[in-house]
Motif scaffolding. Sequence first.
Motif, PDB file in Angstrom:
ATOM      1  N   GLN A  32       0.837  -1.191   0.000  1.00  0.00           N
ATOM      2  CA  GLN A  32       0.000   0.000   0.000  1.00  0.00           C
ATOM      3  C   GLN A  32       0.876   1.246   0.000  1.00  0.00           C
ATOM      4  O   GLN A  32       0.642   2.206  -0.741  1.00  0.00           O
ATOM      5  CB  GLN A  32      -0.904  -0.030   1.241  1.00  0.00           C
ATOM      6  N   SER A  33       1.919   1.203   0.791  1.00  0.00           N
ATOM      7  CA  SER A  33       2.825   2.353   0.876  1.00  0.00           C
ATOM      8  C   SER A  33       3.669   2.505  -0.392  1.00  0.00           C
ATOM      9  O   SER A  33       3.829   3.611  -0.912  1.00  0.00           O
ATOM     10  CB  SER A  33       3.708   2.187   2.113  1.00  0.00           C
ATOM     11  N   TYR A  34       4.215   1.400  -0.900  1.00  0.00           N
ATOM     12  CA  TYR A  34       5.017   1.476  -2.137  1.00  0.00           C
ATOM     13  C   TYR A  34       4.202   2.116  -3.265  1.00  0.00           C
ATOM     14  O   TYR A  34       4.697   2.954  -4.022  1.00  0.00           O
ATOM     15  CB  TYR A  34       5.461   0.082  -2.592  1.00  0.00           C
ATOM     16  N   LEU A  35       2.951   1.681  -3.388  1.00  0.00           N
ATOM     17  CA  LEU A  35       2.116   2.197  -4.481  1.00  0.00           C
ATOM     18  C   LEU A  35       1.848   3.682  -4.283  1.00  0.00           C
ATOM     19  O   LEU A  35       1.932   4.475  -5.221  1.00  0.00           O
ATOM     20  CB  LEU A  35       0.802   1.423  -4.559  1.00  0.00           C
ATOM     21  N   GLU A  36       1.575   4.072  -3.034  1.00  0.00           N
ATOM     22  CA  GLU A  36       1.270   5.485  -2.781  1.00  0.00           C
ATOM     23  C   GLU A  36       2.487   6.377  -2.979  1.00  0.00           C
ATOM     24  O   GLU A  36       2.361   7.545  -3.312  1.00  0.00           O
ATOM     25  CB  GLU A  36       0.683   5.647  -1.372  1.00  0.00           C
ATOM     26  N   GLN A  37       3.681   5.795  -2.772  1.00  0.00           N
ATOM     27  CA  GLN A  37       4.902   6.582  -2.962  1.00  0.00           C
ATOM     28  C   GLN A  37       5.465   6.423  -4.361  1.00  0.00           C
ATOM     29  O   GLN A  37       6.541   6.953  -4.646  1.00  0.00           O
ATOM     30  CB  GLN A  37       5.973   6.143  -1.945  1.00  0.00           C
ATOM     31  N   GLY A  38       4.794   5.650  -5.216  1.00  0.00           N
ATOM     32  CA  GLY A  38       5.320   5.431  -6.566  1.00  0.00           C
ATOM     33  C   GLY A  38       6.614   4.646  -6.591  1.00  0.00           C
ATOM     34  O   GLY A  38       7.422   4.793  -7.513  1.00  0.00           O
ATOM     35  N   MET A  39       6.841   3.841  -5.577  1.00  0.00           N
ATOM     36  CA  MET A  39       8.088   3.063  -5.520  1.00  0.00           C
ATOM     37  C   MET A  39       7.891   1.732  -6.253  1.00  0.00           C
ATOM     38  O   MET A  39       7.649   0.703  -5.636  1.00  0.00           O
ATOM     39  CB  MET A  39       8.491   2.834  -4.063  1.00  0.00           C
ATOM     40  N   GLN A  40       8.026   1.787  -7.580  1.00  0.00           N
ATOM     41  CA  GLN A  40       7.815   0.575  -8.373  1.00  0.00           C
ATOM     42  C   GLN A  40       9.016   0.279  -9.250  1.00  0.00           C
ATOM     43  O   GLN A  40       8.900  -0.411 -10.262  1.00  0.00           O
ATOM     44  CB  GLN A  40       6.546   0.702  -9.217  1.00  0.00           C
ATOM     45  N   GLU A  41      10.176   0.819  -8.881  1.00  0.00           N
ATOM     46  CA  GLU A  41      11.355   0.510  -9.692  1.00  0.00           C
ATOM     47  C   GLU A  41      11.829  -0.911  -9.410  1.00  0.00           C
ATOM     48  O   GLU A  41      11.309  -1.605  -8.543  1.00  0.00           O
ATOM     49  CB  GLU A  41      12.455   1.540  -9.403  1.00  0.00           C
ATOM     50  N   THR A  42      12.843  -1.316 -10.173  1.00  0.00           N
ATOM     51  CA  THR A  42      13.282  -2.705 -10.112  1.00  0.00           C
ATOM     52  C   THR A  42      14.016  -3.014  -8.800  1.00  0.00           C
ATOM     53  O   THR A  42      14.928  -2.297  -8.408  1.00  0.00           O
ATOM     54  CB  THR A  42      14.202  -3.024 -11.306  1.00  0.00           C
ATOM     55  N   ALA A  43      13.589  -4.075  -8.174  1.00  0.00           N
ATOM     56  CA  ALA A  43      14.236  -4.552  -6.953  1.00  0.00           C
ATOM     57  C   ALA A  43      14.862  -5.921  -7.227  1.00  0.00           C
ATOM     58  O   ALA A  43      14.352  -6.693  -8.037  1.00  0.00           O
ATOM     59  CB  ALA A  43      13.212  -4.685  -5.825  1.00  0.00           C
ATOM     60  N   VAL A  44      15.968  -6.181  -6.543  1.00  0.00           N
ATOM     61  CA  VAL A  44      16.608  -7.492  -6.628  1.00  0.00           C
ATOM     62  C   VAL A  44      16.646  -8.083  -5.223  1.00  0.00           C
ATOM     63  O   VAL A  44      17.246  -7.487  -4.313  1.00  0.00           O
ATOM     64  CB  VAL A  44      18.037  -7.387  -7.201  1.00  0.00           C
ATOM     65  N   PHE A  45      15.982  -9.198  -5.047  1.00  0.00           N
ATOM     66  CA  PHE A  45      16.018  -9.933  -3.776  1.00  0.00           C
ATOM     67  C   PHE A  45      16.744 -11.252  -4.007  1.00  0.00           C
ATOM     68  O   PHE A  45      16.615 -11.864  -5.069  1.00  0.00           O
ATOM     69  CB  PHE A  45      14.603 -10.262  -3.289  1.00  0.00           C
ATOM     70  N   GLU A  46      17.487 -11.686  -2.995  1.00  0.00           N
ATOM     71  CA  GLU A  46      18.128 -12.996  -3.081  1.00  0.00           C
ATOM     72  C   GLU A  46      17.785 -13.829  -1.849  1.00  0.00           C
ATOM     73  O   GLU A  46      17.675 -13.296  -0.744  1.00  0.00           O
ATOM     74  CB  GLU A  46      19.650 -12.844  -3.207  1.00  0.00           C
ATOM     75  N   LEU A  60      -9.772  -8.467   1.066  1.00  0.00           N
ATOM     76  CA  LEU A  60      -8.727  -7.444   1.218  1.00  0.00           C
ATOM     77  C   LEU A  60      -9.324  -6.032   1.233  1.00  0.00           C
ATOM     78  O   LEU A  60      -8.817  -5.143   1.920  1.00  0.00           O
ATOM     79  CB  LEU A  60      -7.693  -7.567   0.095  1.00  0.00           C
ATOM     80  N   ALA A  61     -10.395  -5.859   0.474  1.00  0.00           N
ATOM     81  CA  ALA A  61     -11.001  -4.523   0.365  1.00  0.00           C
ATOM     82  C   ALA A  61     -11.581  -4.046   1.691  1.00  0.00           C
ATOM     83  O   ALA A  61     -11.791  -2.848   1.881  1.00  0.00           O
ATOM     84  CB  ALA A  61     -12.078  -4.525  -0.713  1.00  0.00           C
ATOM     85  N   THR A  62     -11.821  -4.983   2.623  1.00  0.00           N
ATOM     86  CA  THR A  62     -12.308  -4.553   3.940  1.00  0.00           C
ATOM     87  C   THR A  62     -11.168  -3.985   4.781  1.00  0.00           C
ATOM     88  O   THR A  62     -11.415  -3.443   5.861  1.00  0.00           O
ATOM     89  CB  THR A  62     -12.944  -5.730   4.709  1.00  0.00           C
ATOM     90  N   ARG A  63      -9.931  -4.109   4.332  1.00  0.00           N
ATOM     91  CA  ARG A  63      -8.797  -3.701   5.148  1.00  0.00           C
ATOM     92  C   ARG A  63      -7.859  -2.722   4.452  1.00  0.00           C
ATOM     93  O   ARG A  63      -7.050  -2.083   5.113  1.00  0.00           O
ATOM     94  CB  ARG A  63      -7.962  -4.929   5.531  1.00  0.00           C
ATOM     95  N   PHE A  64      -7.891  -2.673   3.124  1.00  0.00           N
ATOM     96  CA  PHE A  64      -6.948  -1.834   2.394  1.00  0.00           C
ATOM     97  C   PHE A  64      -7.688  -0.918   1.416  1.00  0.00           C
ATOM     98  O   PHE A  64      -8.818  -1.183   1.050  1.00  0.00           O
ATOM     99  CB  PHE A  64      -5.916  -2.702   1.660  1.00  0.00           C
ATOM    100  N   ARG A  65      -6.982   0.135   0.989  1.00  0.00           N
ATOM    101  CA  ARG A  65      -7.634   1.159   0.160  1.00  0.00           C
ATOM    102  C   ARG A  65      -7.684   0.757  -1.316  1.00  0.00           C
ATOM    103  O   ARG A  65      -6.910  -0.073  -1.775  1.00  0.00           O
ATOM    104  CB  ARG A  65      -6.882   2.476   0.345  1.00  0.00           C
ATOM    105  N   PRO A  66      -8.595   1.387  -2.075  1.00  0.00           N
ATOM    106  CA  PRO A  66      -8.826   1.010  -3.472  1.00  0.00           C
ATOM    107  C   PRO A  66      -7.581   0.923  -4.361  1.00  0.00           C
ATOM    108  O   PRO A  66      -7.503  -0.013  -5.170  1.00  0.00           O
ATOM    109  CB  PRO A  66      -9.819   2.062  -3.970  1.00  0.00           C
TER     110      PRO A  66
END
Lengths: 448, 448
Positions: free
Chosen positions: B21-35, B73-79
């Motif tokens: 929810q926070s990533y989307l609101e902050q526009g944080m959608q760049e590429t991440a690398v997890f290992e 999920l819609a009962t707990r998180f925003r649209p």
Amino acid sequence: MKINPFSSPLLADLYQFTMLQSYLEQGMQETAVFELFIRKLPPGRNFMVAAGLEQVLDFLENLQFSAEELSWLATRFRPPLIDYLERFHFIGDVHAMPEGTLFFPNEPILRITAPLPQAQLIESRIINILHFETLIASKAARSVLVAPGKLLVDFGMRRAHGAEAALLAARASYLAGFSGSATVLAGALYGIPLYGTMAHAYIQAHADESMAFEHFARSNPNNVVLLIDTYDTEAAAGKVVELAKRLQTEHIHIKGVRLDSGDLAAHAHNVRRILDQGGLQSTAIFASGNLDEYRLQTLLGSGAPIDGFGIGTALDVSIDAPALDCAYKLQEYAGKARRKRSEGKATWPGRKQVYRYYAPQGEMSHDVVALEDSDPCEGEPLLVPMMLAGQRIHRTRPLQEIRQQTLARYVRLPESLTELETTTHYPVTISPALQALAKQLDDEAMTH
Amino acid sequence: MKINPFSSPLLADLYQFTMLQSYLEQGMQETAVFELFIRKLPPGRNFMVAAGLEQVLDFLENLQFSAEELSWLATRFRPPLIDYLERFHFIGDVHAMPEGTLFFPNEPILRITAPLPQAQLIESRIINILHFETLIASKAARSVLVAPGKLLVDFGMRRAHGAEAALLAARASYLAGFSGSATVLAGALYGIPLYGTMAHAYIQAHADESMAFEHFARSNPNNVVLLIDTYDTEAAAGKVVELAKRLQTEHIHIKGVRLDSGDLAAHAHNVRRILDQGGLQSTAIFASGNLDEYRLQTLLGSGAPIDGFGIGTALDVSIDAPALDCAYKLQEYAGKARRKRSEGKATWPGRKQVYRYYAPQGEMSHDVVALEDSDPCEGEPLLVPMMLAGQRIHRTRPLQEIRQQTLARYVRLPESLTELETTTHYPVTISPALQALAKQLDDEAMTH
């Protein structure tokens, strides 16, 4: 193949089908009585908490073979077995201890009374469910007993053994008194309260830790719990105080901070002081990171100002005792009591009941394992009818209600049984009539 | 609610959704690398066997949210989050070690490269799968190494932690070199060879042990393996010899007998002698009952004439090490390497590759963990592309083929690593460029 691995009746051992083929060919379909019990307590446990019955009843109610499953079986077994399985639905009786009942070795917690092939077919999955939920509920109980009044949350999904283990560990630990779980599916399916904060990745993805805290708080204003150990715990606590000031006008309250590494007691003291000095007396401290009931006891014993704990791996795999020595054994067939006499694994024969006795003040005093019919006792009978002729006879109880009853049962435990490091044997005796039956069967075998 | 718990994307930790929810609101959608890697070996393990990738790829390919899941999920998180999840399908890359690869601490076995919210959402379930199958494959490998040429069968379904654990333990142990499993569903879904005999209940339900043996043999003429420890093991072996004579004219062969209790070595010697004297030299002896790799080593070391083993609980719960210290960590975001510096839990930053070097005779000599781009090495790269832009780039390999390759890899292990009781550290070094990057990130943080 379209098969739901959660409910497929192929989730069984091969020998169930080879035995069934033989039972059918020999016409051995008379009534069998099987009982499930544990042989001994694992090290470090003074009692067990029964759990998993709800999933067992659900499994039995819905047990049937799909066309795909039957056609796969038909490549390996003969038509009479396939025909039998095609028409299969469970018609037996189930007697069991209600979930949350405290129990001890040699006490049956479940009894199946059904035609022999039916009672045999369901063996492996019934054990698989009851063993696991009982294992986890019994592990969870120990944390509940050492941390009264604290928030206890199941954090173990990732290291639970697969999907169902994750889900049922959340259920079993809640039933045993935990406050809730981080596992979303457990909230959706069972209504278990959910708790969660953020991962280190969330902090790391931001260029700045303060900004990460602020973004999270604005996106989740009703659940601001901030993870403060990614870089420097005490410095992060200072940032939390600064953030609280910035958020004050927006009425966003910082509910808590989470510590996940290092010396948790030392950090908790430091962080509590920083938060208090910054006016955040009502911001809670939540701790996680390789916790178990022993660490909870140590942390709380040392006076660490920690309000809640996330307990993960140690709970979800029952790390100090990841399996129970349990068995599902034939105790009667065609009206005659049966006894397995394998070395070190002999069983108590016949249909049994467990009677519990209490001291005048309400504390549990001892149990008696007796024959159901011929051996009347005055204690509280722990096994009660749950399913008759394949039909459930009670509505599903709300999990919250089971949890409340479990908590009430802990109060009646003798105090020595609630201690982590004391091994105490609660007295369980075998009734004279049951002992006589076992001896009679042994004598018959000798002269056979 | 209609939700399949095996594949539901709600099988996640709550914090995945709060972070999203926070990533989307902050526009944080760049590429991440997890290992994903393990921090250290559990006690009693010298190496790990990678397993579970097939289930991870399957999970990623099919990851989507149903209407029921979205409305919950819609009962707990925003649209905005709900809209994002409604359109969700995984578009990232997966690099991983092929299943059956032997690996060591600090070596990434899986790398996810995807938009940050995607890579974050899948965290818990990916760990849940890879952790468990790797745990079991690594445990199974030890029995395979101490009992070469013996039939090894997974008997652990009933005490595995739930349905999926039972199924995946059969898969992981087979992949690591077991001969097969008793779990029928593992045969139906994965084509794993199935083995099974009979339960004690089968014997007890008959009035007479000899009659039980004969009924079973006639009902299952191609798979006559008889359980002989219900009452008196040696006496039962004598009954098997008598039965073989009666069945001779019908060409029913007694394939084996199973011992499940008592002193297995002593019983095996006695039973072997009775069978041989009765002309049943080709009837095998199969043993089960609380076995693990240590007991196999002792039994075989003492010369016990046992041809095969059923290994149950110890295998399916990895009883001496029921969990691994593994982690799925952000190593790069938006083109910049990231490092978690929590006390005792610091990570190696950046996109990495693992290179393996071999001695001239073919034996593994050492590994190097290096940066993928800037740090070219000459060894064998262990991480290979498995999925690009959400699409699998290889067909599913037959499990039998993976198993053969795993067995071939054991041959290249230094011998000291194959011993049960020796703790040997295989050399894994961190490349100079990777060490320099870690230092650079620490320095930047200090001056920040």
